[in-house]
Design an enzyme around this catalytic site. Structure first.
Site, PDB file in Angstrom:
ATOM      1  N   ARG A 177       0.855  -1.193   0.000  1.00 46.77           N
ATOM      2  CA  ARG A 177       0.000   0.000   0.000  1.00 46.77           C
ATOM      3  C   ARG A 177       0.886   1.236   0.000  1.00 46.77           C
ATOM      4  O   ARG A 177       1.682   1.424   0.917  1.00 46.77           O
ATOM      5  CB  ARG A 177      -0.939  -0.050   1.205  1.00 46.77           C
ATOM      6  CG  ARG A 177      -1.841  -1.274   1.128  1.00 46.77           C
ATOM      7  CD  ARG A 177      -2.843  -1.363   2.249  1.00 46.77           C
ATOM      8  NE  ARG A 177      -3.834  -2.392   1.919  1.00 46.77           N
ATOM      9  CZ  ARG A 177      -4.915  -2.646   2.624  1.00 46.77           C
ATOM     10  NH1 ARG A 177      -5.166  -1.959   3.731  1.00 46.77           N
ATOM     11  NH2 ARG A 177      -5.766  -3.581   2.246  1.00 46.77           N
ATOM     12  N   ASP A 232      -7.377   0.599   3.236  1.00 46.47           N
ATOM     13  CA  ASP A 232      -7.823  -0.321   2.180  1.00 46.47           C
ATOM     14  C   ASP A 232      -7.922   0.391   0.825  1.00 46.47           C
ATOM     15  O   ASP A 232      -7.879  -0.244  -0.214  1.00 46.47           O
ATOM     16  CB  ASP A 232      -9.205  -0.885   2.515  1.00 46.47           C
ATOM     17  CG  ASP A 232      -9.178  -1.846   3.698  1.00 46.47           C
ATOM     18  OD1 ASP A 232      -8.084  -2.281   4.101  1.00 46.47           O
ATOM     19  OD2 ASP A 232     -10.265  -2.156   4.226  1.00 46.47           O
ATOM     20  N   GLU A 240     -15.552 -12.012   3.684  1.00 46.88           N
ATOM     21  CA  GLU A 240     -14.344 -12.645   3.140  1.00 46.88           C
ATOM     22  C   GLU A 240     -14.351 -14.152   3.430  1.00 46.88           C
ATOM     23  O   GLU A 240     -14.778 -14.565   4.506  1.00 46.88           O
ATOM     24  CB  GLU A 240     -13.107 -11.998   3.758  1.00 46.88           C
ATOM     25  CG  GLU A 240     -12.962 -10.540   3.332  1.00 46.88           C
ATOM     26  CD  GLU A 240     -11.900  -9.786   4.101  1.00 46.88           C
ATOM     27  OE1 GLU A 240     -11.175  -8.996   3.485  1.00 46.88           O
ATOM     28  OE2 GLU A 240     -11.794  -9.975   5.318  1.00 46.88           O
ATOM     29  N   ARG A 296      -8.000  -8.758  17.210  1.00 49.15           N
ATOM     30  CA  ARG A 296      -7.153  -9.509  16.295  1.00 49.15           C
ATOM     31  C   ARG A 296      -5.816  -9.816  16.977  1.00 49.15           C
ATOM     32  O   ARG A 296      -4.809  -9.142  16.760  1.00 49.15           O
ATOM     33  CB  ARG A 296      -6.983  -8.722  14.988  1.00 49.15           C
ATOM     34  CG  ARG A 296      -8.284  -8.645  14.204  1.00 49.15           C
ATOM     35  CD  ARG A 296      -8.146  -7.900  12.904  1.00 49.15           C
ATOM     36  NE  ARG A 296      -9.416  -7.929  12.170  1.00 49.15           N
ATOM     37  CZ  ARG A 296      -9.614  -7.363  10.991  1.00 49.15           C
ATOM     38  NH1 ARG A 296      -8.618  -6.716  10.390  1.00 49.15           N
ATOM     39  NH2 ARG A 296     -10.784  -7.445  10.401  1.00 49.15           N
ATOM     40  N   TYR A 344      -4.971 -11.157   9.106  1.00 48.46           N
ATOM     41  CA  TYR A 344      -5.334 -12.076   8.039  1.00 48.46           C
ATOM     42  C   TYR A 344      -4.282 -13.196   7.931  1.00 48.46           C
ATOM     43  O   TYR A 344      -3.098 -12.974   8.187  1.00 48.46           O
ATOM     44  CB  TYR A 344      -5.385 -11.330   6.702  1.00 48.46           C
ATOM     45  CG  TYR A 344      -6.594 -10.443   6.518  1.00 48.46           C
ATOM     46  CD1 TYR A 344      -7.303  -9.937   7.607  1.00 48.46           C
ATOM     47  CD2 TYR A 344      -7.032 -10.097   5.238  1.00 48.46           C
ATOM     48  CE1 TYR A 344      -8.417  -9.116   7.419  1.00 48.46           C
ATOM     49  CE2 TYR A 344      -8.141  -9.279   5.046  1.00 48.46           C
ATOM     50  CZ  TYR A 344      -8.825  -8.791   6.135  1.00 48.46           C
ATOM     51  OH  TYR A 344      -9.912  -7.990   5.941  1.00 48.46           O
ATOM     52  N   GLU A 388      -0.512 -11.772   9.013  1.00 46.00           N
ATOM     53  CA  GLU A 388      -0.179 -10.421   9.463  1.00 46.00           C
ATOM     54  C   GLU A 388       0.164 -10.491  10.943  1.00 46.00           C
ATOM     55  O   GLU A 388      -0.614 -11.019  11.740  1.00 46.00           O
ATOM     56  CB  GLU A 388      -1.375  -9.491   9.247  1.00 46.00           C
ATOM     57  CG  GLU A 388      -1.758  -9.348   7.775  1.00 46.00           C
ATOM     58  CD  GLU A 388      -3.039  -8.567   7.560  1.00 46.00           C
ATOM     59  OE1 GLU A 388      -3.193  -7.977   6.483  1.00 46.00           O
ATOM     60  OE2 GLU A 388      -3.914  -8.555   8.448  1.00 46.00           O
TER      61      GLU A 388
END
Ligand SMILES: *[C@@H]1O[C@H](CO)[C@@H](O)[C@H](O)[C@H]1NC(C)=O
Ligand SMILES: *[C@@H]1O[C@H](CO)[C@@H](O)[C@H](O)[C@H]1NC(C)=O
Ligand SMILES: *[C@@H]1O[C@H](CO)[C@@H](O)[C@H](O)[C@H]1NC(C)=O
Length: 387
Positions: A72, A78, A239, A315, A344, A366
């Site tokens: 990125r 995103d 997803e 997460r 992810y 990640e």
């Protein structure tokens, strides 16, 4: 005649016994060990990339490993312009090529998003499907794109716009891998599943029966209320990661975006090679608690593997689970890969049939200390405790 049919019956019996020996692993033997780990990408304003996110991992026709991630350019958002970054390993993950950028979307305000990698073993190609302008931010329409490599990931052809065949629609493949069907029905078919966006969310699969030349729309599991703004606890499949089971069905492990029914994974099965996802084949897996994230899944030698940050709220706690009952139950001994921030993940393995390749699975995820966007890490897992 008598003897011949008796012989035929015997050989059938022997081959059944033999193939079940090949497939069956003694559940007690599975004792996953984090065998080797290395960081493939580190975020932080260096060069033209600000953050690396959304890692994918795949085997290749020649038994190499390919790792992909979004580079990125200006922030970790995103949106924005990005590269697709790739590294390749020809020695089962010990060493990796330098990063190459295989796609560059320029300066677009809403650039590319990964993606789903699918290997066609019948023709020896690797296909990467991704989207551009997925969020319709200062651009339209969204497009579904693909690039293909015919030389084991060394070089890639120019991007192709699949929306020309599929129609214009917001479709974000994966993130993870797509599959080539190994078993009937629809042996040889390429199946790539992903999700829509915003009001039009849900799980959708696109299919190809001619090695990626022509693509068409397959199964849809639509969100409720469809094409309307969502509230907390609405049904909002997002997803997803498909895997083929040994009976030829496709099990799709899905992010349950709005926590419908539970803070856990939603699972749905296709019995017709990705043409439909009947609600009768849908369930919630309460063991797989989840903070709404993209997770990894893999079926190898009759065992189903699953990775996610196993925590309802945050997460963190990237955990590997396995099931010898096709996901009906999970072994109690889950293995923690990383206690800290983790996002992810994607799993792959090499399936040459060699004793060596049966021992390992590979996870990319990640990983960070303060924030899961800090690095993309590669973990080699020995399935039998290093034995
Ligand atoms: C892949 O394997 C094929 C068949 O063995 C070989 O011809 C080809 O050179 C290999 N490609 C790469 C990139 O290693
Ligand atoms: C892809 O094709 C669709 C349908 O023809 C078109 O609307 C869209 O603008 C194309 N996207 C790109 C990036 O060329
Ligand atoms: C991490 O996952 C394991 C296995 O699901 C669970 O027992 C443990 O409570 C989790 N820890 C955190 C901090 O989420």
């Amino acid at each position: 005649m008598e003897t011949r049919s008796r012989l035929a019956a015997l050989s059938l019996l022997l081959s059944a016994v033999f193939s079940s020996c090949v497939l069956l692993i003694n559940p007690k033997e599975i004792d996953p060990l984090l065998y080797e780990e290395q960081l493939l990408w580190v975020s932080g304003a260096q060069g033209e990339v600000s953050a690396f996110r959304i890692p994918l991992l795949s085997f290749t026709p020649n038994g190499s490993l390919l790792a992909f991630t979004e580079g990125r350019k200006s922030s970790s958002s995103d949106y924005g312009a990005k590269f697709i970054a790739m590294r390749r390993s020809t020695d089962k993950g010990s060493t990796w090529s330098p990063t190459t950028f295989i796609v560059d979307d320029g300066m677009t305000p809403d650039g590319l998003n990964l993606g789903s990698v699918v290997v066609d073993e019948e023709v020896g190609s690797v296909i990467l499907v991704y989207s551009i302008c997925f969020h319709l931010y200062h651009c339209h329409p969204a497009s579904t794109m693909m690039v293909e490599s015919r030389d084991d990931g060394l070089s890639w052809g120019p991007p192709r716009n699949l929306s020309v065949q599929l129609g214009v629609k917001n479709f974000a493949p994966g993130p993870g891998f797509g599959i080539q069907k190994h078993f009937q029905p629809a042996k040889g078919r390429l199946v790539v599943c992903g999700h829509g966006t915003l009001e039009g969310d849900g799980v959708f699969c696109i299919l190809s029966d001619d090695h990626g030349k022509k693509w068409y729309n397959g199964a849809a599991l639509k969100s409720i209320p469809y094409n309307q703004k969502k509230k907390a606890q609405d049904f909002n499949p997002d997803e997803c990661q498909p895997v083929e089971m040994t009976d030829g069905s496709i099990v799709i492990n899905v992010r349950n975006q709005n926590n419908y029914h539970c803070q856990c994974r939603l699972v749905v099965r296709s019995l017709d090679g990705g043409l439909s996802l009947p609600v009768e084949e849908l369930y919630f897996d309460y063991t797989l608690v989840d903070p709404a994230v993209a997770a990894g899944a893999l079926q190898k030698d009759g065992v189903l593997y699953f990775t996610n940050p196993a925590n309802k709220q945050h997460r963190v706690n990237l955990t590997l689970r396995w099931s010898v009952t096709d996901g009906k139950t999970w072994d109690d001994k889950a293995v923690q890969i990383w206690a800290g921030p983790s996002g992810y993940s994607c799993i792959t393995s090499l399936d040459s049939g060699s004793a060596e390749d049966r021992k390992f699975i590979y996870v990319i995820y990640e990983k960070g200390h303060k924030d899961y966007v800090e690095t993309v890490s590669f973990a080699k897992i020995h399935l039998f405790g290093g034995q």
